[in-house]
Design a protein around this motif. Structure first.
Motif, PDB file in Angstrom:
ATOM      1  N   THR A 193     -26.638  16.283 -15.159  1.00  0.00           N
ATOM      2  CA  THR A 193     -25.889  14.822 -15.394  1.00  0.00           C
ATOM      3  C   THR A 193     -24.592  14.587 -14.947  1.00  0.00           C
ATOM      4  OG1 THR A 193     -24.887  15.640 -17.604  1.00  0.00           O
ATOM      5  CG2 THR A 193     -27.339  14.712 -17.863  1.00  0.00           C
ATOM      6  N   THR A 194     -23.876  15.613 -14.618  1.00  0.00           N
ATOM      7  CA  THR A 194     -22.713  15.392 -13.828  1.00  0.00           C
ATOM      8  C   THR A 194     -22.810  16.138 -12.303  1.00  0.00           C
ATOM      9  OG1 THR A 194     -21.906  17.422 -14.878  1.00  0.00           O
ATOM     10  CG2 THR A 194     -21.470  15.044 -15.661  1.00  0.00           C
TER      11      THR A 194
ATOM     12  N   SER B  49     -24.921  15.428  -6.345  1.00  0.00           N
ATOM     13  CA  SER B  49     -24.839  14.608  -7.522  1.00  0.00           C
ATOM     14  C   SER B  49     -26.236  14.245  -8.248  1.00  0.00           C
ATOM     15  CB  SER B  49     -24.296  13.370  -7.253  1.00  0.00           C
ATOM     16  OG  SER B  49     -23.005  13.534  -6.748  1.00  0.00           O
TER      17      SER B  49
END
Length: 254
Positions: free
Chosen positions: A182-183, A238
């Motif tokens: 998620t990051t 990402s």
């Protein structure tokens, strides 16, 4: 120097007289504190049969397995031990992580690991034994970043016989990468892994439909001499980025 080490080895074990064998055994690590694993070095007892070795952390397992003697097992992490923290393959002398990273284990994380070895015995000899293992180097002086291993690519392949070039592609699309993390993550090392039919291979990073980086690119793949792609500064991936793995095989003699 705050670095400590522990050596985890199979007891001397009979290698079956079949070509391909996967055997596993569990070991306990220190549990009194939080630690970072910062390096590893293989202990190879019988180079005639050792093909590769993986060390999995039993992270998140409510009841991690206890395997006190080596037993046959399937390849890849199973039984709740799926966090890959160290590996060895032919031509690899060990790993020393970058100074600001480490694989976290110990109190509140996991304290049991499973070692999986692959013995390759193509002559199907019955007189081989092996007691290989791994030395792990660790510290309680925690580093800035936690390391992890991301394995991508294809697990089920169809390679027709007597064919000089077979190209197989695998994808981790936008939804796939969003599921994984998620990051942003940062790649510091990347390596291709195929077996002896491997001819060439690469992993490409796509963003908004465009190639932004090539993480690995073995134009001539050699299983016995794996190429470590060290990235400093690291390459950022990402959520929403895409990864494409291309593996090319040569089966003209099989």
């Amino acid at each position: 120097n705050d670095t400590q080490n522990i050596t985890l080895r199979f007891p001397e074990t009979q290698v079956p007289n079949t070509e391909t064998n996967y055997y596993c055994m569990t070991f306990d690590l220190p549990s009194d504190d939080e630690y970072h694993l910062i390096a590893d070095r293989p202990y190879i007892d019988n180079a005639e049969v050792m093909h590769h070795m993986l060390v999995y952390g039993c992270e998140g397992a409510d009841d991690p397995p206890v395997i006190e003697t080596p037993i046959p097992c399937g390849m890849a992490g199973q039984d709740g031990c799926r966090t890959l923290i160290a590996l060895w393959t032919v031509g690899h002398s060990g790993t020393c992580l970058q100074p600001n990273t480490g694989f976290k284990f110990g109190k509140g994380v996991f304290t049991r690991v499973k070692i999986e070895v692959h013995w390759n015995n193509p002559e199907e000899r019955s007189d081989y034994t092996d007691s290989s293992g791994m030395t792990l180097y660790y510290t309680n002086q925690l580093r800035d970043y936690n390391s992890a291993t991301l394995m991508i690519g294809q697990q089920r392949l169809y390679i027709p016989p007597l064919t000089p070039t077979v190209s197989i592609e695998g994808y981790c699309n936008q939804d796939c990468s969003k599921d994984f993390f998620t990051t942003p993550i940062y790649v510091v090392n990347a390596v291709n892994h195929m077996h002896y039919l491997g001819k060439s291979g690469k992993v490409e990073l796509f963003r908004n439909g465009q190639v932004v980086s090539t993480l690995t690119n073995d134009e001539v793949y050699n299983y016995d001499s794996p190429v470590q792609n060290i990235w400093n500064p690291p390459i950022q991936i990402s959520p929403g980025d895409e990864l494409k793995t291309t593996c090319v095989y040569n089966s003209q003699y099989r």
